[in-house]
Design a protein around this motif. Structure first.
Motif, mmCIF file in Angstrom:
data_model
loop_
_atom_site.group_PDB
_atom_site.id
_atom_site.type_symbol
_atom_site.label_atom_id
_atom_site.label_comp_id
_atom_site.label_asym_id
_atom_site.label_seq_id
_atom_site.Cartn_x
_atom_site.Cartn_y
_atom_site.Cartn_z
ATOM 1 N N ARG A 90 -0.638 -0.813 1.469
ATOM 2 C CA ARG A 90 -0.153 -1.022 2.838
ATOM 3 C C ARG A 90 -0.324 -2.473 3.258
ATOM 4 O O ARG A 90 -0.445 -2.766 4.442
ATOM 5 C CB ARG A 90 -0.908 -0.085 3.805
ATOM 6 C CG ARG A 90 -0.339 1.334 3.868
ATOM 7 C CD ARG A 90 1.028 1.316 4.540
ATOM 8 N NE ARG A 90 1.666 2.627 4.601
ATOM 9 C CZ ARG A 90 2.438 3.125 3.649
ATOM 10 N NH1 ARG A 90 2.656 2.454 2.545
ATOM 11 N NH2 ARG A 90 3.009 4.308 3.806
ATOM 12 N N ALA A 216 -2.142 1.060 16.706
ATOM 13 C CA ALA A 216 -1.880 2.233 15.865
ATOM 14 C C ALA A 216 -2.480 2.056 14.472
ATOM 15 O O ALA A 216 -2.897 3.025 13.825
ATOM 16 C CB ALA A 216 -0.367 2.480 15.764
ATOM 17 N N ALA A 220 -5.031 4.537 12.760
ATOM 18 C CA ALA A 220 -4.733 5.174 11.465
ATOM 19 C C ALA A 220 -5.850 4.917 10.455
ATOM 20 O O ALA A 220 -6.289 5.834 9.735
ATOM 21 C CB ALA A 220 -3.396 4.663 10.926
ATOM 22 N N ALA A 240 -2.946 10.904 3.992
ATOM 23 C CA ALA A 240 -1.927 11.069 5.046
ATOM 24 C C ALA A 240 -2.193 10.110 6.202
ATOM 25 O O ALA A 240 -1.266 9.453 6.707
ATOM 26 C CB ALA A 240 -1.915 12.512 5.531
ATOM 27 N N ALA A 241 -3.456 10.034 6.597
ATOM 28 C CA ALA A 241 -3.790 9.147 7.715
ATOM 29 C C ALA A 241 -3.480 7.697 7.355
ATOM 30 O O ALA A 241 -2.856 6.963 8.127
ATOM 31 C CB ALA A 241 -5.267 9.307 8.077
ATOM 32 N N ALA A 243 -1.433 6.575 5.112
ATOM 33 C CA ALA A 243 0.008 6.368 4.937
ATOM 34 C C ALA A 243 0.693 6.092 6.269
ATOM 35 O O ALA A 243 1.743 5.443 6.322
ATOM 36 C CB ALA A 243 0.637 7.581 4.256
ATOM 37 N N SER A 244 0.090 6.574 7.363
ATOM 38 C CA SER A 244 0.729 6.375 8.672
ATOM 39 C C SER A 244 0.518 4.953 9.209
ATOM 40 O O SER A 244 1.142 4.560 10.192
ATOM 41 C CB SER A 244 0.209 7.414 9.679
ATOM 42 O OG SER A 244 -1.119 7.100 10.058
ATOM 43 N N ARG A 246 1.151 1.080 9.358
ATOM 44 C CA ARG A 246 2.317 0.381 8.827
ATOM 45 C C ARG A 246 1.890 -0.768 7.926
ATOM 46 O O ARG A 246 0.806 -1.326 8.063
ATOM 47 C CB ARG A 246 3.258 -0.027 9.960
ATOM 48 C CG ARG A 246 3.099 -1.326 10.620
ATOM 49 C CD ARG A 246 4.029 -1.341 11.865
ATOM 50 N NE ARG A 246 3.755 -2.486 12.702
ATOM 51 C CZ ARG A 246 4.478 -3.616 12.626
ATOM 52 N NH1 ARG A 246 5.484 -3.708 11.802
ATOM 53 N NH2 ARG A 246 4.178 -4.630 13.410
#
Lengths: 350, 350
Positions: A90, A216, A220, A240-241, A243-244, A246
């Motif tokens: 990320r 955000a 995340a 999952a967290a 991946a959210s 950005r």
């Protein structure tokens, strides 16, 4: 007192280093390779923080490389205090947030470093860190500015503003990878340095700034760490967290937007070893200007870089050539064309 | 009547072809390789005698290559009438003696050919053979003279004398591999041709001539064949007897010394494929002048010869380069330096 907190090195091991193909591959990226010394780039990075003032490093790496990273650090006798295994890449802003959240003392200074750069003059690096520490303790975000040695178009630039304390300047502006003419002007100006991707700040200062501009992302990464699975020093944030969050660089997310950002110019023999050409430039050359690694027989051969991890390379009468043989792949190009490795990789995908 | 005897092709497969390293190796010499077509050089040699007037070939090869030779000939549907397996290499004069002794009809014409040359114009070759046959039947020793296309210093030369019949000349002299200036003079003279190492004579004519000049060699090879072991078409001459024959070329032993020696000049697209440069010169080139075999990705690449039997070769921005990857060996040199492969092999031995 925060002054007493040791500096926590945060080593980012997420790069894939495609420009050093075929040695560098997704399963064995550049930082895992011994390109400039007997030690790998990651090991050399770790060796730079073998000093009193540093705590054990926090390493952020791809889950795929967990064993490799651990083995290389163990071999140096410098295991990580935390090995954070990203479920997905990320970019740097979320990766550094994971590290900041993993540190118990949020007032601890974090020294964020890529794992695949060369710093020849470690004393100069340590001196620059010392210069920056008083401002770090006050909550400033520090970036290190590499004294440039030419109008490189492959790096970002930082324009130095007024000095805050001797040798530490406000940042006037960040400049993305420039065209050649703009790079030449910046070099001529004398007040621009390269953005080396090395940062120093308190964990809380970073998280505060990130919370201002990318709330955000903080949410995340906080959630990902809250739900993380732990196994010894290994920490795997919730996929999952995470991946959210950005995908964003620290430069975009924080450094270019925050107020109290300073640059410490430093000449420390830095190289990002961003291409085979760069490796030839920083390597010790033999009497013929060659850098030869592996089983190489070279007659009448000058100014070449040749590396082979298995095949025997026999060459005669060539000059200014880069030859890299790794596994079942052979790369051949003239010196100066190192950036074209990307084109070759694209052509091979077709 | 000898006129009715079919011509017996004698194929000499003794060469090791070090100049085509790393494809050519002692265990897989040049004649066993498919360098210019889908067929190997040996198979192409055999394919040239697939015609009414030729008998099945006699092949003289190293014992180490017996299975390979047999398999390659079987694949062409042209098995040897005799596969003579030399216990050791003794150059061409004794090898041809073995073949001459193996032929039952000693009046049969033998067409002696190396197994690793290219002849593009087979019709011209056959025509030259037909031109020579009347003299062959009378006991002359014929050599074929290749119309030269430049002052090559790597070949022997033959000076043509007076015509005996149209298109067949007495030999005035044989000239060893000349220095460049001498080669240029011979080309300018217009009456010199290259010695292509292809011969045509009756078995008895050869053995008689050899008996005049090298009686011990005839004695040794006759004894080696008398004591030979036979297994189907395979003939293994007695090792000790054959070893006592001295190592000598047919040129030295017979052609340069005998009286009734004639040369048939012929332009037939001949090449001995004696180097990677030679292979590039005779191969079909793509629009960029490249000859690429194997998995090769070439961008901005011109006038190169690249062959790989396993590794993937990725290259960009290079010109006039020879790159050959075979097994775990990689050869790199500029076009025009093909003769330096020998130097590399010597350097590697050290």
């Amino acid at each position: 007192m925060t002054l007493a907190s040791p500096i926590v090195p945060v080593i980012l091991s997420g790069g894939s280093g495609t420009r050093l193909w075929p040695m560098s591959r997704p399963e064995m990226p550049k930082q895992m390779l011994a390109l400039t010394a007997e030690e790998t780039m990651l090991q050399l990075t770790v060796s730079r923080i073998r000093a009193e003032r540093f705590a054990a490093p926090v390493v952020v790496a791809s889950a795929a490389h967990a064993d490799l990273v651990e083995a290389q650090l163990d071999a140096m006798g410098l295991p990580a205090q935390a090995l954070i295994l990203e479920p997905a890449g990320r970019n740097t802003a979320p990766a550094i947030a994971l590290a900041a959240l993993a540190v118990e003392d949020r007032t601890a200074p974090l020294l964020v470093m890529p794992s695949d750069h060369v710093i020849a003059d470690v004393a100069a690096f340590h001196e620059a860190i010392a210069r920056a520490m008083p401002l770090v303790d006050k909550g400033w975000l520090i970036t290190f500015g590499i004294t440039p040695d030419g109008p490189e178009t492959g790096y970002g630039y930082i324009q130095e503003g007024e000095a805050i304390v001797p040798g530490v300047h406000r940042v006037d502006r960040f400049v993305e990878k420039p065209p050649l003419e703009a790079a030449q002007k910046m070099i001529a100006s004398g007040d621009h340095v390269w953005n080396g991707g090395i940062f120093l700040f308190r964990a809380d200062a970073y998280l505060d700034a990130l919370g201002n501009f990318e709330p955000a992302m903080v949410e995340a990464t906080t959630r990902a760490m809250g739900l993380a699975t732990r196994d010894g020093t290994r920490i795997t944030p919730d996929a999952a967290a995470f991946a959210s969050a950005r995908s964003q660089s620290i430069d975009y997310a924080v450094m270019e937007r925050a107020e109290r950002v300073a640059v410490v110019p430093v000449a420390m023999g830095w190289s990002d070893v961003g291409s085979w050409d760069a490796l030839h430039a920083i390597s010790d050359r033999d009497g013929e200007g060659n850098v030869l690694n592996g089983e190489v027989i070279a007659l009448d051969t000058t100014n070449c870089l040749v590396r082979s991890d298995r095949a025997r390379v026999a060459m005669v009468g060539v000059s200014d050539l880069i030859v890299v043989a790794s596994g079942d792949d052979i790369l051949i190009l003239p010196r100066g064309r190192g950036q074209d490795v990307k084109r070759l990789l694209e052509a091979m995908k077709e």
